[in-house]
Design a protein around this motif. Structure first.
Motif, PDB file in Angstrom:
ATOM      1  N   ILE A 110      20.949   5.914  38.107  1.00  0.00           N
ATOM      2  CA  ILE A 110      21.779   5.806  36.924  1.00  0.00           C
ATOM      3  C   ILE A 110      23.213   5.678  37.384  1.00  0.00           C
ATOM      4  O   ILE A 110      23.575   6.179  38.432  1.00  0.00           O
ATOM      5  N   SER A 161      26.005   7.025  36.736  1.00  0.00           N
ATOM      6  CA  SER A 161      26.949   8.060  36.300  1.00  0.00           C
ATOM      7  C   SER A 161      27.097   9.142  37.359  1.00  0.00           C
ATOM      8  O   SER A 161      26.285   9.265  38.259  1.00  0.00           O
ATOM      9  N   GLU A 162      28.117   9.930  37.193  1.00  0.00           N
ATOM     10  CA  GLU A 162      28.434  10.948  38.196  1.00  0.00           C
ATOM     11  C   GLU A 162      27.677  12.250  37.950  1.00  0.00           C
ATOM     12  O   GLU A 162      28.268  13.334  37.970  1.00  0.00           O
ATOM     13  N   PHE A 211      25.460  15.291  38.993  1.00  0.00           N
ATOM     14  CA  PHE A 211      25.274  15.983  40.255  1.00  0.00           C
ATOM     15  C   PHE A 211      23.868  15.796  40.832  1.00  0.00           C
ATOM     16  O   PHE A 211      23.714  15.440  42.000  1.00  0.00           O
ATOM     17  N   GLN A 239      22.830  12.152  42.012  1.00  0.00           N
ATOM     18  CA  GLN A 239      23.657  11.776  43.158  1.00  0.00           C
ATOM     19  C   GLN A 239      23.181  12.467  44.421  1.00  0.00           C
ATOM     20  O   GLN A 239      23.074  11.855  45.488  1.00  0.00           O
ATOM     21  N   SER A 240      22.906  13.754  44.312  1.00  0.00           N
ATOM     22  CA  SER A 240      22.449  14.494  45.492  1.00  0.00           C
ATOM     23  C   SER A 240      21.124  13.940  45.976  1.00  0.00           C
ATOM     24  O   SER A 240      20.887  13.813  47.178  1.00  0.00           O
ATOM     25  N   VAL A 266      19.941  10.894  45.586  1.00  0.00           N
ATOM     26  CA  VAL A 266      20.158   9.586  46.204  1.00  0.00           C
ATOM     27  C   VAL A 266      20.642   9.743  47.642  1.00  0.00           C
ATOM     28  O   VAL A 266      20.142   9.094  48.566  1.00  0.00           O
ATOM     29  N   LEU A 267      21.586  10.620  47.828  1.00  0.00           N
ATOM     30  CA  LEU A 267      22.119  10.871  49.159  1.00  0.00           C
ATOM     31  C   LEU A 267      21.006  11.306  50.111  1.00  0.00           C
ATOM     32  O   LEU A 267      20.930  10.858  51.260  1.00  0.00           O
ATOM     33  N   GLU A 273      18.702   8.405  50.968  1.00  0.00           N
ATOM     34  CA  GLU A 273      19.347   7.500  51.923  1.00  0.00           C
ATOM     35  C   GLU A 273      19.280   8.070  53.338  1.00  0.00           C
ATOM     36  O   GLU A 273      18.906   7.371  54.286  1.00  0.00           O
ATOM     37  N   GLN A 308      27.859  23.256  42.152  1.00  0.00           N
ATOM     38  CA  GLN A 308      28.653  23.933  43.185  1.00  0.00           C
ATOM     39  C   GLN A 308      29.569  24.998  42.599  1.00  0.00           C
ATOM     40  O   GLN A 308      29.774  26.050  43.192  1.00  0.00           O
TER      41      GLN A 308
END
Lengths: 333, 333
Positions: A64, A66-67, A69, A72-73, A75-76, A79, A277
């Motif tokens: 998606i 958007s930012e 959390f 995003q985590s 995806v990281l 990768e 966080q």
DNA sequence: TCGCATTTTGTTAGCGCTAACATAATGTAA
DNA sequence: TTACATTATGTTAGCGCTAACAAAATGCGA
């Protein structure tokens, strides 16, 4: 590659063999080729390799745009895991969460002949698009979808949202709360749905009514709006605790309650979900359910590359309840 | 492609021409080819195209492998902008912020024959690696590096950190603060360095000493640790305001001050940097400097694809001061 | 109508690699 | 030593596309 072959005094095919760790290459030859490669600073052309092998060693990530959390985590982590396995990663995000947007994004990935796709977009429109497209490459979706038909080629990996919601609810119940409201996440999102179910199950098991307040979005302003609506009912003694579907909503809620002059957890308890966080640094420290996003990312990649090993069962990862300072027993009237 | 050509009754080259919007194709032919493509569900093989053209229409993004708000937002914006331009995006992150880690990551991208690279990793080890490698493709770095030699092939796009820090400092000065401490970001990061310079300039311009407290990391626990150290000095009247190098640090600071029984902004003012989504929902609402991350991402991509248009000057984007409730005039003793 | 410029389409070769097969070198049992 | 299996290397073709050139079709003025 021809240059390397010339320098090493072998054929280009032998160079290819060295590069691909083919067993039948004499040690001396291998060394000479490796030296030639280093000397010339040669790097193999992956487009040509992809053309010849029909494999790109690239996985696609659909996320998606958007930012958030969690995604995003994840995806990281996907990768990093892919890179560790020698895979390349191409990423795309969606402009809109409708069927067409998902199809476009998926095509964008398959156009690149990816060897597999990890979807980090736990929305029902996206899974609908995946079902519809019948992709020819393996697909793993990070989404708490529980109605997956047996034998579905698409695999699902996720945190057990239902269990997390149950834990959160039971935590509130065990503190003595009975008048609890769930500020639920927006519709269409698997996480919202599953948390809702977990919440209802726990409330039903305790013989309580499950009252919900639907949030417009996953973001703090929506939590704030919910808090503004709910604050009078807290004051009236109709509500003693709120379980928010994520931490952003919880923080918005906390802010609204504070503005209304309510103390958390003295007047009302609040539980979130995700463990941002800063959850530990909010005032009060937020009680929440931690999702191991990095583990999910790694698991998704393992599932993708693992192929047909074992059962098709969805991989489910357990969340952890993190009790901090935003929950306490209900006020004694 | 041969199949499409057969169905449309043309040569494969004509199909290629249609696909590439070549001007010299008769309208009727183009339509027939397009219909054949649709009928067969044909999608062109990009590996073959890359091999033939020596262009991949792919850009590489190198990013730090952490969940920082700024870089993540920037990456998302770069991806969206690239996709809008018809480019694919391959992403990689670094395992460590040392020279070797950066070189490995950069090679990982160039191995894929990317047409350009956007680096979202504002760390001096990374720029050192870029300088050293002398990549053959265009490179744009999102980092506030101000010592770029004229004519450097690597372009820089960034938010004017120095100006942002100056604004933050002047805001505190204008409220009447004189005893200000800057909790600075970790070394090696351009943003930390630049904010530090901006802060010093503003303090020097006002004739004040610039006192710094270096943070170990960019994260809230480091801000908290700083707050624990600084709280007694606030109580002693030695400090009336703190400018933290980012919002995570500011939030840690706020928490530590709260635990020490200090009120913000009554006893001490705090300013952050970034404007996180939840900055507006913290208690108190955080005064901070907003960075337009999405604009930066878009600008970076434009710069990358724009080629040699115009000057080599770094593209600099202005941040905005956002005054909320964590700052006020200093206490009157 | 013809001749020439222009537009449209086709043909051939090659991008750099690997698969498949062919050949040469080596090892081993009789 | 010879015959044969085994290992190591070389040769050829082709992955699917585009560039460059060749050829055919069309347009247009005289």
């Amino acid at each position: 590659m021809a240059d390397v072959a010339a320098v090493a005094g072998v054929s280009h095919q032998t160079v290819s063999r060295v590069l691909n760790d083919h067993p039948n290459v004499r040690e001396g030859t291998r060394v000479r080729v490796l030296e030639a490669i280093k000397e010339l600073g040669y790097r193999r052309n992956l487009a040509a390799r992809a053309l010849a092998t029909a494999q790109t060693r690239t996985i696609g990530i659909l996320t998606i745009g958007s930012e958030f959390f969690g995604p995003q985590s994840t995806v990281l982590a996907v990768e990093a895991a892919a890179r560790a396995q020698g895979y390349f990663v191409t990423m795309t995000s969606m402009d809109s969460y409708d069927f067409g947007g998902a199809v476009t994004a998926l095509n964008h990935l398959t156009d690149q002949s990816v060897d597999g796709v990890v979807v980090v977009a736990p929305h029902d429109k996206v899974t609908a698009a995946i079902d519809d497209l019948k992709l020819k490459v393996p697909v793993v979706v990070v989404a708490a979808r529980t109605d997956v038909p047996a034998g579905d080629p698409v695999h699902y990996v996720y945190v057990d949202q239902r269990d997390g919601a149950r834990q959160a609810t039971e935590h509130l119940l065990s503190l003595g709360h009975r008048k609890i409201v769930h500020v639920s996440g927006p519709s269409g999102w698997f996480d919202a749905t599953e948390r809702n179910i977990g919440w209802r199950e726990a409330m039903a098991a305790a013989g309580n009514d499950a009252v919900e307040f639907p949030a417009e979005s996953w973001l703090a302003p929506s939590g704030y709006a919910a808090g503004v609506s709910l604050a009078p009912r807290v004051k009236a003694g109709e509500i003693t605790a709120v379980f928010a579907s994520n931490d952003y909503l919880a923080i918005g809620l906390l802010r609204a309650f504070w503005e209304a002059g309510l103390s958390v957890p003295e007047d009302v308890s609040v539980v979130g979900f995700d463990d941002l966080q800063i959850a530990e640094f909010y005032i009060p420290k937020l009680t929440t359910v931690r999702q191991p996003f990095a583990d999910v990312g790694r698991a998704a990649l393992t599932e993708l590359l693992g192929g047909e090993r074992g059962l098709q069962e969805p991989r489910m990862i357990a969340p952890t309840m993190v009790v901090r300072a935003s929950t306490a027993p209900p006020p004694r009237n």
